[in-house]
Design a protein around this motif. Sequence first.
Motif, PDB file in Angstrom:
ATOM      1  N   ASP A  40      10.757  10.222   5.646  1.00 30.22           N
ATOM      2  CA  ASP A  40      11.849   9.129   6.131  1.00 30.22           C
ATOM      3  C   ASP A  40      10.895   8.513   7.274  1.00 30.22           C
ATOM      4  OD1 ASP A  40      14.006   7.442   6.794  1.00 30.22           O
ATOM      5  OD2 ASP A  40      14.998   9.322   7.887  1.00 30.22           O
ATOM      6  N   LEU A  41      10.814   7.388   7.002  1.00 29.32           N
ATOM      7  CA  LEU A  41      10.420   6.284   7.958  1.00 29.32           C
ATOM      8  C   LEU A  41      11.255   5.836   9.169  1.00 29.32           C
ATOM      9  CD1 LEU A  41       7.707   4.215   6.097  1.00 29.32           C
ATOM     10  CD2 LEU A  41       7.431   6.325   7.040  1.00 29.32           C
ATOM     11  N   ASP A  42      12.593   5.668   8.744  1.00 30.52           N
ATOM     12  CA  ASP A  42      13.358   5.095   9.795  1.00 30.52           C
ATOM     13  C   ASP A  42      13.897   5.868  10.860  1.00 30.52           C
ATOM     14  OD1 ASP A  42      13.768   2.905   8.245  1.00 30.52           O
ATOM     15  OD2 ASP A  42      15.588   3.763   7.081  1.00 30.52           O
ATOM     16  N   GLU A  43      13.707   7.201  10.486  1.00 28.59           N
ATOM     17  CA  GLU A  43      14.061   8.356  11.586  1.00 28.59           C
ATOM     18  C   GLU A  43      12.819   8.092  13.036  1.00 28.59           C
ATOM     19  OE1 GLU A  43      13.549  13.195  12.050  1.00 28.59           O
ATOM     20  OE2 GLU A  43      13.565  12.409  10.217  1.00 28.59           O
ATOM     21  N   TYR A  44      11.902   7.800  12.590  1.00 28.72           N
ATOM     22  CA  TYR A  44      10.874   7.455  13.644  1.00 28.72           C
ATOM     23  C   TYR A  44      10.425   6.119  14.110  1.00 28.72           C
ATOM     24  CZ  TYR A  44       9.287  12.246  12.479  1.00 28.72           C
ATOM     25  OH  TYR A  44       9.344  13.624  12.305  1.00 28.72           O
ATOM     26  N   GLY A  45      11.382   5.068  13.563  1.00 31.17           N
ATOM     27  CA  GLY A  45      11.347   3.890  13.829  1.00 31.17           C
ATOM     28  C   GLY A  45      10.120   3.098  13.406  1.00 31.17           C
ATOM     29  N   TYR A  46       9.692   3.486  11.931  1.00 26.42           N
ATOM     30  CA  TYR A  46       8.754   3.033  11.362  1.00 26.42           C
ATOM     31  C   TYR A  46       8.781   1.933  10.235  1.00 26.42           C
ATOM     32  CZ  TYR A  46       4.569   5.431  13.572  1.00 26.42           C
ATOM     33  OH  TYR A  46       3.697   5.602  14.107  1.00 26.42           O
ATOM     34  N   CYS A  47       8.226   0.931   9.840  1.00 25.67           N
ATOM     35  CA  CYS A  47       8.566   0.383   8.801  1.00 25.67           C
ATOM     36  C   CYS A  47       7.222   0.313   7.936  1.00 25.67           C
ATOM     37  CB  CYS A  47       8.782  -1.227   9.002  1.00 25.67           C
ATOM     38  SG  CYS A  47       7.476  -2.085   9.864  1.00 25.67           S
ATOM     39  N   GLU A  48       7.415  -0.141   6.630  1.00 24.29           N
ATOM     40  CA  GLU A  48       6.563  -0.012   5.407  1.00 24.29           C
ATOM     41  C   GLU A  48       6.220  -1.531   4.792  1.00 24.29           C
ATOM     42  OE1 GLU A  48       5.560   3.459   2.499  1.00 24.29           O
ATOM     43  OE2 GLU A  48       7.270   2.206   1.598  1.00 24.29           O
ATOM     44  N   ALA A  49       4.953  -1.950   4.685  1.00 25.73           N
ATOM     45  CA  ALA A  49       4.703  -3.050   3.732  1.00 25.73           C
ATOM     46  C   ALA A  49       3.581  -3.045   2.935  1.00 25.73           C
ATOM     47  CB  ALA A  49       4.735  -4.217   4.838  1.00 25.73           C
ATOM     48  N   GLU A  50       3.242  -3.865   2.145  1.00 28.17           N
ATOM     49  CA  GLU A  50       2.060  -3.783   1.283  1.00 28.17           C
ATOM     50  C   GLU A  50       1.599  -5.252   1.156  1.00 28.17           C
ATOM     51  OE1 GLU A  50       1.461  -1.994  -3.189  1.00 28.17           O
ATOM     52  OE2 GLU A  50       3.010  -3.220  -2.974  1.00 28.17           O
ATOM     53  N   TYR A  51       0.101  -5.131   1.033  1.00 27.19           N
ATOM     54  CA  TYR A  51      -0.621  -6.318   0.917  1.00 27.19           C
ATOM     55  C   TYR A  51      -1.609  -6.209   0.078  1.00 27.19           C
ATOM     56  CZ  TYR A  51       1.522  -7.135   5.750  1.00 27.19           C
ATOM     57  OH  TYR A  51       2.546  -7.311   6.642  1.00 27.19           O
ATOM     58  N   PHE A  52      -1.783  -7.295  -0.573  1.00 26.35           N
ATOM     59  CA  PHE A  52      -3.110  -7.569  -1.590  1.00 26.35           C
ATOM     60  C   PHE A  52      -4.314  -7.912  -0.620  1.00 26.35           C
ATOM     61  CE2 PHE A  52      -0.113  -8.410  -5.312  1.00 26.35           C
ATOM     62  CZ  PHE A  52       0.051  -6.876  -5.446  1.00 26.35           C
ATOM     63  N   VAL A  53      -5.351  -7.297  -0.793  1.00 29.63           N
ATOM     64  CA  VAL A  53      -6.690  -7.748  -0.378  1.00 29.63           C
ATOM     65  C   VAL A  53      -7.591  -8.220  -1.324  1.00 29.63           C
ATOM     66  CG1 VAL A  53      -6.316  -6.621   1.887  1.00 29.63           C
ATOM     67  CG2 VAL A  53      -7.403  -5.322   0.040  1.00 29.63           C
ATOM     68  N   SER A  54      -8.273  -9.201  -1.028  1.00 25.97           N
ATOM     69  CA  SER A  54      -9.341  -9.486  -2.079  1.00 25.97           C
ATOM     70  C   SER A  54     -10.704 -10.109  -1.653  1.00 25.97           C
ATOM     71  CB  SER A  54      -8.791 -10.837  -2.902  1.00 25.97           C
ATOM     72  OG  SER A  54      -7.471 -10.730  -3.495  1.00 25.97           O
ATOM     73  N   GLY A  55     -11.754  -9.831  -2.230  1.00 23.11           N
ATOM     74  CA  GLY A  55     -12.982 -10.122  -1.703  1.00 23.11           C
ATOM     75  C   GLY A  55     -13.991  -9.857  -2.779  1.00 23.11           C
TER      76      GLY A  55
END
Length: 466
Positions: A40-55
Amino acid sequence: MPTSFAQRKGRDGDAGVGRLSIRGPVTGGRGRPYSSSIVDLDEYGYCEAEYFVSGRAATFAPAPGTTLGVDGHWNVVATDGADFTTRILVRRPSAERFNGTVVVEFMQEYFGTERDTNFRWNAETLMREGFAWVGASLHHESVDATGGQEVEYQGMKLRPGPAMIEWDADRYARLRFPSSDLCYDVLSQIGRAVGPERDGAVDPLPGLEVHRVVAVGNTIAADRLQHYINGIHHRDSVFDGFLLQDVAESGVGLSGDVQSPAGLCLRTDINVPTIVLNTMTAAVQAVDQPEGPYLRFWEPAGSAHTTGAYMVRVAAATKRDLGVESPICPADYTNTFPLEYIAGAALVAVNRWAAEQHPAPSFARLVRTGQPPAASEEVDEHGNALGGLRSPWVDVPIARYDWRGECLGDAGRTYPFTADQLTGLYGEPANYHRAFEMQARGAQERGVLLAQDVQQAISIARKVTW
């Protein structure tokens, strides 16, 4: 702009690190990323997000006239390149809680699927201490491989996968990672893209002032990081520290036609703080090599590759992501040595070393007889290992902790002492409670345990009776 430890130490070479194109946050498909946090991330005040990286990334080979030596002092050159698109998974605190360090995890690949193994071990420490975490998807097998032959593991027949593009074809259709050999160059690019000098149009760490970047990885990913340290780190100087857990000879190479020598060591002239945390599963059969000025080997006596508590997290994530029930052993039947405490202390020690130039402590190595692959540990009168990193669980024991066993995940076994044994050792429970607390406080002073984990361990020990 803050100066990182890697920048202060300077570059050994003049190799450039490629720049990534970052897109996101990614949405759509099944509505969440693959391997999203099981904690559980909310318990610690964290958020989660995903990104694509290209190169575009290179692979590596020994420089002309050189070979990959057992000592790990490699001189490599970039060879063929390929275009790629992979993903990073970001878990971050608010700016007020951020401690200045980004932990980049080389995500683990298990039979064609991907796991945030190091995060699962260290989630509480990471979030309690205010680290930002970035999971890097760097294996072709778990990003965009399809099909594959059925494999056998611990008596079970397993179908590889699904890789991410199979798990969520809508969300991950654009991912392309043509070879796992690209992982080393892409790791450098990701480390730079989330570090103090990040300057992309899309910022995966908005509002966070980054001072340091530390790379972590377990088992196969730890083997890859060993190759990275031996050959690429001194060229690129991206990371300010490393934490490798359970380095083993898994058969990964520098590139498809460049295999690593058997009995490979980690180069001892690594110039940033590095801890190798080898449980007994790895340490008993590990190459006996020296430490260096910035290199430490921690070998906790009593530990196993996984524990019951960790396997509970694995099973929950496997059921959620794949709809499969994992045949795990009961948590108190497996090895119950709380390795997560030691792993958390190791992570904090690497970061403190990088931030404050306060060296991590050195500990004795396990006492072994014989040579790999026929080596074994020596044990005390209770059957627990001699030497190694000591903790109250083996110095004030109530059980024998074994790294061997039939449980899934190499989770070992715990053999609790009988009431008669405990009475013979301690007389009454109150004596055990006092002895455990004294040893736990001492372990905190030696850097083996963190303060909050000591309090939790003491609370658990006080419940022991017979």
